[in-house]
Design a protein around this motif. Structure first.
Motif, mmCIF file in Angstrom:
data_model
loop_
_atom_site.group_PDB
_atom_site.id
_atom_site.type_symbol
_atom_site.label_atom_id
_atom_site.label_comp_id
_atom_site.label_asym_id
_atom_site.label_seq_id
_atom_site.Cartn_x
_atom_site.Cartn_y
_atom_site.Cartn_z
ATOM 1 N N MET A 179 5.463 -17.840 32.378
ATOM 2 C CA MET A 179 5.121 -16.600 33.066
ATOM 3 C C MET A 179 6.368 -15.774 33.344
ATOM 4 S SD MET A 179 3.028 -16.020 36.622
ATOM 5 C CE MET A 179 1.499 -16.597 35.884
ATOM 6 N N GLY A 180 7.470 -16.440 33.689
ATOM 7 C CA GLY A 180 8.711 -15.718 33.927
ATOM 8 C C GLY A 180 9.204 -15.012 32.673
ATOM 9 N N ALA A 181 9.093 -15.689 31.535
ATOM 10 C CA ALA A 181 9.500 -15.070 30.265
ATOM 11 C C ALA A 181 8.611 -13.876 29.938
ATOM 12 C CB ALA A 181 9.453 -16.107 29.146
ATOM 13 N N CYS A 182 7.305 -14.026 30.150
ATOM 14 C CA CYS A 182 6.384 -12.912 29.895
ATOM 15 C C CYS A 182 6.669 -11.747 30.839
ATOM 16 C CB CYS A 182 4.942 -13.377 30.069
ATOM 17 S SG CYS A 182 4.404 -14.600 28.857
ATOM 18 N N GLY A 183 6.962 -12.055 32.114
ATOM 19 C CA GLY A 183 7.297 -11.010 33.076
ATOM 20 C C GLY A 183 8.583 -10.288 32.711
ATOM 21 N N PHE A 184 9.557 -11.048 32.198
ATOM 22 C CA PHE A 184 10.820 -10.446 31.774
ATOM 23 C C PHE A 184 10.585 -9.469 30.622
ATOM 24 C CE2 PHE A 184 14.627 -10.474 29.069
ATOM 25 C CZ PHE A 184 15.591 -10.083 29.992
ATOM 26 N N LEU A 185 9.776 -9.880 29.653
ATOM 27 C CA LEU A 185 9.475 -9.005 28.520
ATOM 28 C C LEU A 185 8.681 -7.780 28.959
ATOM 29 C CD1 LEU A 185 8.559 -11.667 25.803
ATOM 30 C CD2 LEU A 185 10.663 -10.321 25.973
ATOM 31 N N MET A 186 7.714 -7.989 29.863
ATOM 32 C CA MET A 186 6.920 -6.860 30.337
ATOM 33 C C MET A 186 7.787 -5.879 31.117
ATOM 34 S SD MET A 186 3.475 -6.834 32.722
ATOM 35 C CE MET A 186 2.503 -7.670 31.484
ATOM 36 N N GLY A 187 8.689 -6.415 31.948
ATOM 37 C CA GLY A 187 9.598 -5.544 32.691
ATOM 38 C C GLY A 187 10.508 -4.752 31.762
ATOM 39 N N ARG B 99 16.076 -13.293 47.952
ATOM 40 C CA ARG B 99 14.733 -13.753 48.334
ATOM 41 C C ARG B 99 13.785 -13.746 47.136
ATOM 42 N NH1 ARG B 99 13.134 -9.884 52.964
ATOM 43 N NH2 ARG B 99 15.159 -8.932 52.688
ATOM 44 N N LEU B 100 13.841 -12.670 46.341
ATOM 45 C CA LEU B 100 12.975 -12.584 45.173
ATOM 46 C C LEU B 100 13.346 -13.634 44.125
ATOM 47 C CD1 LEU B 100 12.701 -8.708 44.739
ATOM 48 C CD2 LEU B 100 10.914 -10.269 45.518
ATOM 49 N N ALA B 101 14.648 -13.855 43.934
ATOM 50 C CA ALA B 101 15.094 -14.836 42.950
ATOM 51 C C ALA B 101 14.659 -16.242 43.338
ATOM 52 C CB ALA B 101 16.616 -14.776 42.790
ATOM 53 N N ILE B 102 14.734 -16.545 44.643
ATOM 54 C CA ILE B 102 14.344 -17.874 45.111
ATOM 55 C C ILE B 102 12.826 -18.032 45.118
ATOM 56 C CG2 ILE B 102 14.400 -19.451 47.093
ATOM 57 C CD1 ILE B 102 17.133 -18.297 47.804
ATOM 58 N N GLY B 103 12.129 -16.954 45.441
ATOM 59 C CA GLY B 103 10.681 -17.063 45.628
ATOM 60 C C GLY B 103 9.848 -16.915 44.392
ATOM 61 N N VAL B 104 10.429 -16.429 43.285
ATOM 62 C CA VAL B 104 9.620 -16.123 42.110
ATOM 63 C C VAL B 104 8.997 -17.377 41.489
ATOM 64 C CG1 VAL B 104 11.577 -16.216 40.496
ATOM 65 C CG2 VAL B 104 9.571 -14.839 39.938
ATOM 66 N N ILE B 105 9.737 -18.491 41.455
ATOM 67 C CA ILE B 105 9.188 -19.710 40.860
ATOM 68 C C ILE B 105 8.066 -20.300 41.711
ATOM 69 C CG2 ILE B 105 9.713 -22.085 40.191
ATOM 70 C CD1 ILE B 105 12.399 -21.161 39.209
ATOM 71 N N PRO B 106 8.260 -20.478 43.043
ATOM 72 C CA PRO B 106 7.134 -20.984 43.856
ATOM 73 C C PRO B 106 5.906 -20.074 43.798
ATOM 74 C CG PRO B 106 9.188 -21.161 45.074
ATOM 75 C CD PRO B 106 9.486 -20.364 43.850
#
Length: 268
Positions: A95-103, A63-70
């Motif tokens: 934003m996904g790349a920034c979130g990955f780095l922040m995580g 669910r998280l993988a599918i919903g993160v982009i929308p």
């Protein structure tokens, strides 16, 4: 194995992360947004993530993988008012790349420092307070910058058939005066003074004593200009025989202004 999730904690952590992610993404994409739109976008994203978690379909990770982009596209749409699907998708990837780095940074800190992993909720509270403090500081800086800009006046100095144009700052704390007749004295940077140095004649010379912080006293070289025109909001102020002292103190090369006006000139 079961995990116990506190939805209020999830909402708060996501909200704080979204504030940082939207700010970083906006810088990368060179998009502007008001504080209100950043806030609304972060709230929207946190609420949507909570709905994705609560929605009883499939595995939570799926669910998280599918919903993160929308979710990220909706956040960007709300914060930066971007409508083109291509730009929304690009912003979502950024934003996904920034979130990955922040995580990754959060995981590294959690493994590096035991206290960080044990009290992550407190850490996110500190992160939220830091973000609010940063935004408040930027607001104060912009406010002071705006006030300084409001005190700027365009100035013209006629030199033959042309006019030398400068930006001048009206400094109410400038009380510099000519010691003999008490005439008001303006300050001009040495670099700007080179454009009208033909007025720097020996018979027009004045020695202006002054005091400044870090230096008890000094003498400024000053000269009398035949005319100086100040462009005020609704009028032009024509000042005759203005004494201008050459001084770089308080006027840097990167400054918004090249001259400091004596406030008495604005009373003409």
């Amino acid at each position: 194995m079961y995990y116990k999730l506190y939805i209020d904690s999830v909402f708060f952590v996501q909200f704080v992360m979204n504030l940082y992610l939207l700010s970083i993404t906006g810088k990368i994409l060179k998009c502007t947004a008001t504080h209100g739109r950043i806030l609304s976008g972060a709230l929207l994203g946190a609420g949507m993530i909570c709905l994705v978690i609560l929605f009883p379909v499939c595995n939570l990770r799926i669910r998280l993988a599918i919903g993160v982009i929308p979710v990220s596209m909706c956040m960007i749409r709300a914060a930066f008012v971007i409508r083109q699907p291509r730009l929304l998708f690009k912003g979502s990837m950024v934003m996904g790349a920034c979130g990955f780095l922040m995580g990754g940074v959060v995981l590294w800190l959690s493994g590096r420092f035991a206290w960080f992993g044990e009290r992550q909720y407190d850490i996110w509270t500190v992160a939220f307070s830091g973000y609010i403090g940063y935004r408040f500081f930027r607001f104060l800086v912009r406010k002071l910058h705006q006030e300084k800009t409001d005190d700027l006046r365009p100035v013209r100095i006629p030199v033959g058939e042309k006019n030398i144009r400068l930006n001048a700052f009206v400094d109410t704390g400038n009380h510099l005066c000519e010691p003999v007749n008490g005439a008001p004295v303006c300050l001009v940077s040495e670099r700007a003074a080179g454009d009208f140095q033909e007025f720097f004649l020996p018979e027009k010379y004045h020695a202006i004593p002054y005091r400044s912080i870090g230096k008890k006293s000094g003498i400024l070289d000053a000269y009398e200009l035949p005319e100086l025109i100040i462009e005020d909001t609704y009028r032009e102020i024509c000042c005759k025989r203005v004494i201008v002292a050459i001084c770089n103190t308080g006027i840097s090369q990167d400054s918004l202004y090249q001259m400091i006006l004596h406030p008495q000139l604005m009373e003409n």
